[in-house]
Every structure is written in C-alpha cells, then in structure tokens.
Design an enzyme around this catalytic site. Structure first.
Site, PDB file in Angstrom:
ATOM      1  N   GLU A 121       0.830  -1.320  -0.028  1.00  0.00           N
ATOM      2  CA  GLU A 121      -0.066   0.063  -0.100  1.00  0.00           C
ATOM      3  C   GLU A 121       0.783   1.324  -0.090  1.00  0.00           C
ATOM      4  O   GLU A 121       0.422   2.377  -0.793  1.00  0.00           O
ATOM      5  CB  GLU A 121      -0.812  -0.041   1.295  1.00  0.00           C
ATOM      6  CG  GLU A 121      -1.969   1.014   1.016  1.00  0.00           C
ATOM      7  CD  GLU A 121      -3.171   0.798  -0.011  1.00  0.00           C
ATOM      8  OE1 GLU A 121      -2.752   0.017  -0.826  1.00  0.00           O
ATOM      9  OE2 GLU A 121      -4.127   1.372   0.074  1.00  0.00           O
ATOM     10  N   GLU A 163      -4.284  -1.008 -10.001  1.00  0.00           N
ATOM     11  CA  GLU A 163      -3.641   0.034 -10.627  1.00  0.00           C
ATOM     12  C   GLU A 163      -2.410  -0.359 -11.548  1.00  0.00           C
ATOM     13  O   GLU A 163      -2.344   0.215 -12.807  1.00  0.00           O
ATOM     14  CB  GLU A 163      -3.109   1.403  -9.757  1.00  0.00           C
ATOM     15  CG  GLU A 163      -4.652   2.217  -9.479  1.00  0.00           C
ATOM     16  CD  GLU A 163      -5.203   1.699  -8.235  1.00  0.00           C
ATOM     17  OE1 GLU A 163      -4.882   0.537  -7.602  1.00  0.00           O
ATOM     18  OE2 GLU A 163      -6.200   2.269  -8.054  1.00  0.00           O
TER      19      GLU A 163
HETATM   20  C1  DMJ Z   1     -10.760   2.248  -7.432  1.00  0.00           C
HETATM   21  O1  DMJ Z   1     -11.836   2.084  -6.746  1.00  0.00           O
HETATM   22  C2  DMJ Z   1     -10.536   3.492  -8.320  1.00  0.00           C
HETATM   23  O2  DMJ Z   1      -9.510   3.066  -9.283  1.00  0.00           O
HETATM   24  C3  DMJ Z   1     -10.212   4.542  -7.534  1.00  0.00           C
HETATM   25  O3  DMJ Z   1      -9.980   5.623  -8.440  1.00  0.00           O
HETATM   26  C4  DMJ Z   1      -8.799   4.462  -6.770  1.00  0.00           C
HETATM   27  N1  DMJ Z   1      -8.897   3.283  -6.013  1.00  0.00           N
HETATM   28  C5  DMJ Z   1      -9.789   2.275  -6.082  1.00  0.00           C
HETATM   29  C6  DMJ Z   1      -8.636   0.698  -6.410  1.00  0.00           C
HETATM   30  O4  DMJ Z   1      -7.765   0.910  -5.834  1.00  0.00           O
END
Ligand code: DMJ
Length: 825
Positions: A374, A392
């Site tokens: 994280e 991501e």
């Molecule tokens: C998702 O819900 C979306 O991509 C958001 O913009 C950021 N975080 C999470 C995934 O990690």
C-alpha cells in the site's frame, strides 16, 4: 538505484538519501522470453476462470450484500457486520459488487450472465438506504457501474442482436442516483461534500467540510455521461463547476494541487502534492474529460498540471510528494500504491518514455514484494504492508502493452496473475493481503477487484478487439474502469461555456513517438534496463560491472564539487548537481534526498563526476550512520552543579573524547553571528563556542572557533523540533583536508534550546563536555577550578568508579531540577 541516508555534516546538515542511477546496460537487455500466442490465450482463459471464481463466490455467498467477505465466506452488510469505520462509507446496501461488475461481465464475453445480472439489478437494487455514503465512491462505483452497464447493454443490442428486452432501466437508476447525489454539490464553492445520505439528501454537518482533491474532482465523467445520455445538463454543469473551482485553487506559483481542502471556504487543509492518494483521479479526469467531451479546457488544465508534476514531483521515474507552495520541499518519503495508475495516464498523455520508466520502477517494487504494498519507501521497502487487491499496476501494464506492443508487458501481467492465484486466492473468492511480508489474509474483496482487475488483465491477454465481448476501442474507461462511449460527445449538445483555448494553443503531441507500438523495442528495453539496474543496486551497490565507479585518482582534471563540500542551500551547488544529473529534494524534516539520472546530465563527463559524487556521498553517509555512543554536556553552573546533562552527537573531525579522556571544561558563549561561520564579536578565547547549524560547513565553524582560541564548539541544530529522543543518530562529518584541533559536539534543537536559554538568562554557563557522565562528586572540583580561573581546563585522568551516582540525563526537559533563578549562574 542506490539509496543512501546520512546525516549531513555540512549545513544544513541533514539526512541525505541518494538514489544512484547507473547506466549499466548488459546482456539482459532484451528482457524475458516472449509469450507465445497460445500461451496468451491460456492466460486469458485463466483470467476468466479466476473472475468466475471471484464472481460466483460473491453471488453465491454474499449477494445481495455489498461485498463478499472471502474468509468468513459471507456478505458484508452495513449495519450488521462490525463497522470498519470510514472505509464502510463505500457501502450503501445497494449490492455494490454486482453493480460494479456489470460491464466486466459484458467485456469478458459473459453475455448470458450479464443479462441475468442486469435483471437482478433492476429487481433487487434500491438506492435509498438511510445511510451516509461516500460521494466519491458512490459516484465512481455505483453511478459508473450503472452507466457502464447501460452502455454495454446498448452495445449488445446494437452489435450482438441481443437484450432486445432491455429498455434503459439502468440509465433510469443512474438518473435516480445522480439526483440523490446532487445535494452534495450545494456548497458555497460548488465542490461536493464528501458524504451524503442518499435517502434524505442531507450532508454530513460540522466536522466533515473537508474533502480530498480527487473526491471533489472525480465526477465529471459520470455526471457528464448522465447528462449526455439523459439530455439533462444539470449533472454535467454541477461537476464542471466543481472542476472549475478546483482549478482556481491551484497554487499559482507551482501549478500544483494539494490533497485536502474545505468545500465551503476552499482553503487547503493538506498541502502535500503528489499523484497518488487524495489527488490521483483529479488529474486522470482532466485528461479523460478532454478525451470524452472534447473540451480543450480540460486538456489545457491537465497539461499545466502535468508540466508542474514533471518539474517538481517526478524525481526521475520516482514520484515523490512535495508541498504545493514549496514545491522543492518533499512532503513524504514514501510512495503509495495508488500512484501506480500514473504510467497508464502517461500513456494516454503520450509521454511513453516516462511511462515506461515509472512502470519499470514500480515493477521492481512489485517483484520484490509479490504485490505493490500500500505504501513503500524510496528504497523500495515496505512502508505499509497491506495489499487490498488494487488494480492500478495491472491497468498501467495493459495500457503500456497497448501502446508499445512490447511482449514484456504480457510477462508482467502473467506475474500479476500468478501472484494473485498463489497468494490471494482462497476457497471463497480472493482475499486482500494484510501484509505482503507475511501474506496473511484480510477478510475483504473490494468491488473494484471485479470492476477493474479482471478487465485489465483480460484486455491485456486478448489478442484483438474482436475477441472481446465489447468493442473496447469505442469507450473511455473511468477511474473504476467503467465503459463510457466515446460517441457521448455527439449524443446531445451541452451548454458548455466557450473555451478560450484554440486548437493550436493546446499541446496534443505524443512527445516520444519512438516508443509507440511497432517502434524500436530495443530502445524501450534499454530505457527499462536503466531503471532495472538502479533497483538492483539498492541491495548490491557495487554490482554494476559495466560501470565501475570512477575513483578520484582516475579522474583527470579538477573536481567541480566533492560530496564533502556540498552546501544544500547553495544555489551554485544546486546548479552543479543539476549538471551532473543529480536532483536534490529537501525533505520536511531537514533531510535531503539526492537522485541521479545519467541521462539528464549535461555531458558524459558530468555524468561520471555525478556518479563519483554519489558514491562519495554514500561513503559519508555510511560513516555518519555508524552507531555512536552519545556524548554528554553537563551543566556545572548553579543550581545544577552537574546534575543536569544533555546528550549530544559527535563529529567525525577533531579530537575524540576518548583521546581527551576526562573531557573539556569551559564557559559557554554564544557566537555572534550565531552561525559561527565568521569571527565572533563576543570574545571566545578559552571558551566553548555555541554556534547554530547553517550557512557553512560544520568543519568550517569548528576551524573558525579554533582560530579564535576557543577550546571546544557545540553546534546546535536548526531543524524544527529535532531532539535526541526523536531524531536519528547523527555524526557531523568533516573533510579530508581540514585538520581540527578542538572537540566538537552537536545538539539537536530541543537540547540546543536548553543550552541557549540558560546562557541567555545568565550571560555565560559553565559546562563539562565528555563521552561519559561524570559523577557529581568528581565534578565539584572542576566547578571550583572554574570559579578560580576563568579559563578552560582539560581535566583528564580520573576514574569514574563507585559513588556518588552519575548526573541525571535530560532527555527532553531539564530533568527534575527546578529552573535556575534568573541571574544566579
Ligand atoms: C478504485 O476504486 C478506483 O480506481 C479509484 O480511483 C482508486 N482506488 C480504487 C482501486 O484501488
């Protein structure tokens, strides 16, 4: 890349963290074996199998709950399952995971299941739970999910000749949800509140007037799509007003955004500026709003921020948060996993070179820890070990593959898939990882795992758009990977305000086309390899056979700047570093961080000198970091009579206290000027000089004190709130040339403040400097000596055994002694 931390010995004497980037191209340049097309299909099938495992686990054991708890194998229901705090504001008793997964089903070609799912949503999902929910999460997951589902249903009707029964129910639900979210925008700035009760429309009062930049700036895609689909401009208008307001709050001098601001007065609450948590999708939505809506205003804004980010946040491929109003000051020394979306966005921007480099850096962290923790440190260690199945990194991997066609990214995707399978898969779905160091599970499978992870991996391994259940080329993917049709901009004209940017004034260029698909794969590999070697060097700094560090004796000609000479606030030095390809960031706590990138040096010779500089710096750092026993400053003046002692740090120059044996005795005097870099106006002969850190090197201060006849020097820190207890051990460094003959000690700010206050109150102060605490009984005689002669004395050769007990050491206050009455000393 090598990281070195050191306590710098010259002003402002700070920790240094060096990232040594060594161009070291070798035989491994071409990367892993290409994945054969059959294997690629197998991998795609594996993605499908894993998706089914996760989806079925949710549908069988959790639905209609919002999320699956994969360990307990049951649903997470708000109000029933014990609360986890704010994170549960994502849940609204609206079958979140099912809605978030709709268009994944369609994209993965699971059209039957998609139809069933749409009917379930129509039948089961209600949007009026009397709960406070997160506006941001509800918008990206629920509204985005409904709109993505609607878009997919339309495509199945148009291109697959199915779902003829579908009559726009998902869009109607999206409209209902949009209406329920609108009251959140009723703030004085137009930025949405962070929470809202969907049933009553009430927004959380009092405390919660703060929201994150991403939270306020991540509605434009969904709201615009809703407006374009329904023909009602209200949603897009409200979202645009929020975007406009955010833009107006950028730091004008740096063009950066902070992380948190107040929705009523627009004041920044947190001024850290990066590309990860709290900001990420604001930038993403500027660029994607331009792509979806064709409005140049958004591209202009994105480009402006992008430029600023490259200038201040990017340290080579590493993205380090800085302060928006002081952009050369780093705000954190760790990077969060959310920032892994950035290379994907860079692909969309057309900056492939940077995308390749940053992605590779992340891959080094990923391979080291199996997942992206994280948060991780600048030396790639775990900062927060959690991995909640975030997508991501897979997203960026897919976009890079799509842009470059480099099979390397298929291999990366395969590793992501395998690691998920081996470490996160459980009987009942997939479980988040509590700590990547132990691989213990956490009882959560967030809805984004189904909405995003499987989409990106499936897209990665699908040979062509025709193999997909939905023609991806016709869509923009939201931050939650929901599908919004590109043709939306044509669906209905909207009442946008006139843009002041003409086509030619907005940069639409793809800045490094060398790396685009079917381009020069070798140059992509070389680019990556530079980053790769950097990361290897974190562990083994000396293993770069092709590029041994030049030794000073091999260097021909004068050196421009040696590591020991660096004064971090000296503009000339900063310019020299820049020439050598080294960037410097001064961290909040006074530490500095150096990063070298060969390819940014002015000439190869500058790059070589830069490498030498970095290695010198590492050596200095190692020395400075070596464990040190504390030194002690005992206050002999009344009323302490030695019972108050402050712990000090040593110097790497001058006589050590071992060699002085007993210690040094003398009156303390504050140097004038306080930095001690020039002759003092106050006579210091025979005294212990107290000088403040800054302006010149430690060793220069010591030499200056010595030349005026001082018998010792105490240098006090200038970094706010440093203290012996709270700061890392430190040793003031010198240089090879300057011989110092008086002892020197360093006091952190807290302890230094005590000494200064005492001197100021009394005019002078009797001190005893030593490497051990002297028993009070023995100190008595020194005290007398000082009363008799106003001169320092070297008090060697006594033994410290036995009674009476040693003096009390002050950690951060003046122990239990009463403060001295003014003027008594
Ligand atoms: C998702 O819900 C979306 O991509 C958001 O913009 C950021 N975080 C999470 C995934 O990690």
């Amino acid at each position: 890349m090598v990281e070195v931390r050191r306590l710098y010995r010259f002003p402002p004497y700070v920790w240094v963290s060096c990232f040594l980037s060594v161009m070291c191209l070798s035989g491994q340049a071409l990367g892993p074996k290409a994945i054969a097309s059959t294997q690629r299909l197998e991998l795609r099938d594996k993605v499908l199998e894993m998706f089914n495992h996760a989806y079925n686990a949710y549908m069988t054991n959790a639905y209609p709950a919002d999320e699956l708890m994969p360990i307990a194998c049951k649903g997470r229901i708000r109000g029933v399952t014990p609360s986890r705090g704010d994170i549960d504001d994502t849940l609204g008793n609206f079958s979140l995971t099912l809605v978030d997964t709709l268009d994944t089903l369609a994209l993965l070609g699971l059209h039957d299941e998609f139809e069933v799912a749409v009917r379930r949503v129509e039948r089961d999902v209600s949007l009026n739970a009397d709960l406070l929910v997160s506006v941001f999460e509800t918008n990206i997951r629920m509204l985005g999910g409904l709109l993505g589902g609607h878009s997919a249903a339309l495509e199945l009707q148009e291109s697959h000749n199915r779902m003829k029964w579908y009559n726009g129910s998902l869009l109607r639900m999206a409209k209902e949800l949009g209406d329920r979210l609108l009251p959140a925008f009723n703030t004085s700035t137009g930025m949405p509140m962070s929470r809202i009760n969907l049933s009553t429309g009430s927004v959380r009062r009092l405390k919660d007037r703060d929201t994150c930049t991403a939270c306020a700036g991540t509605t434009i895609l969904e709201m615009s799509a809703l407006s374009r689909f329904t023909g009602d401009p209200v949603y897009e208008n409200r979202a645009r007003e929020a975007m406009d307001y955010l833009w107006s709050r950028r730091q004008r001098s740096s063009d950066l955004m902070g992380t948190v601001l107040n929705v009523e007065n627009g004041e920044w609450v947190r001024k850290e500026s990066g590309i990860g948590a709290g900001i990420d999708s604001y930038y993403e939505y500027l660029l994607k709003a331009y792509i979806l809506l064709g409005d140049d205003t958004y591209l202009h804004r994105f480009n402006t921020h992008y430029q600023a980010i490259k200038q201040y946040v990017a340290q080579g491929p590493m993205m380090i948060d800085v302060l928006m109003h002081k952009p050369t000051t780093a705000a954190r020394n760790f990077i969060d996993a959310l920032s892994a979306f950035w290379p994907g966005l860079q692909v969309l921007k057309g900056d492939l070179k940077s995308a390749i480099e940053t992605h590779e850096l992340l891959y080094q962290v990923f391979t080291r820890h199996t997942f992206l923790p994280e948060a991780f440190t600048t030396s790639f260690d775990v900062h927060w070990g959690q991995y909640p199945l975030r997508p991501e990194f897979a997203e960026s991997t897919y976009l890079l593959y799509k842009a470059t066609g480099d099979p390397y990214y298929l291999q990366v995707g395969k590793t992501i898939l395998e690691n998920l399978e081996s470490r996160a898969r459980v009987e009942c779905g997939f479980a988040g990882i509590k700590d990547v160091r132990t691989f213990t599970h956490e009882d959560r499978m967030d809805s984004y795992f189904l909405a995003e992870m499987f989409k990106y991996l499936y897209l990665l391994f699908s040979p062509s758009s025709e193999d997909l259940g939905i023609n991806i080329d016709n869509y923009v993917l939201t931050t939650e990977a929901h599908l919004l049709p590109l043709k939306l901009s044509l669906l209905s004209p909207h009442n946008k305000t006139k843009t002041k940017f003409t086509m030619s004034s907005v940069d639409r260029s793809c800045s490094n086309s060398d790396y685009v698909k079917s381009g020069n794969l070798k140059s992509i590999h070389e680019l990556r390899n530079t980053v790769k070697v950097d990361a290897i060097n974190v562990k083994q700094p000396t293993q770069c056979p092709n590029n041994p560090t030049p030794s000073p004796t091999q260097w021909v000609g004068p050196r421009t700047l040696k590591a020991s000479e660096l004064i971090p606030n000296n503009q000339q030095h900063i310019a020299i570093l820049k020439r050598m390809g080294i960037t410097m960031v001064v961290l909040k706590d006074g530490k500095i961080q150096l990063v070298q990138h060969h390819n940014t040096a002015s000439t190869p010779r500058d790059a070589t000198e830069g490498t030498m500089f970095m290695h010198e710096m590492m050596e200095l750092s190692k020395k400075a970091e070596a464990p040190q026993n504390p030194l002690y400053i005992q206050i002999l003046s009344r009323p302490y009579k030695g019972s108050l002692a402050l712990r000090a740090q040593p110097a790497q120059f001058g006589p050590t206290f071992d060699s002085i044996e007993g210690g040094v005795l003398g009156y303390a005097v504050i140097s004038d000027p306080v930095d001690g870099c020039t002759n003092s106006q106050h006579p210091v002969k025979g005294k212990i000089v107290v000088a403040e850190r800054g302006s010149c090197m430690f060793v220069q201060k010591a030499k200056m004190a010595e030349s005026q006849g001082a018998v010792g020097i105490i240098i006090t820190d200038n970094v706010a709130e440093s203290s012996f207890e709270g700061s890392s051990p430190f040793a003031m460094a010198g240089d090879d040339e300057t011989i110092v003959n008086i002892p020197a000690m360093f006091l952190f700010t807290k302890e230094g403040g005590i000494i200064r206050d005492l001197i100021r109150d009394a005019g002078h102060l009797r001190l005893f400097l030593s490497n051990h605490l002297k028993p009070l009984r023995k100190l008595e005689k020194y005290e007398i000596m000082l009363e008799e002669i106003d001169a320092p004395t070297d008090v060697s050769s006594d033994t410290d055994s036995g009674q009476p007990p040693p003096a009390k050491v002050s950690s951060d206050t003046i122990s239990e002694q009463p403060p001295p009455p003014k003027g008594e000393l």
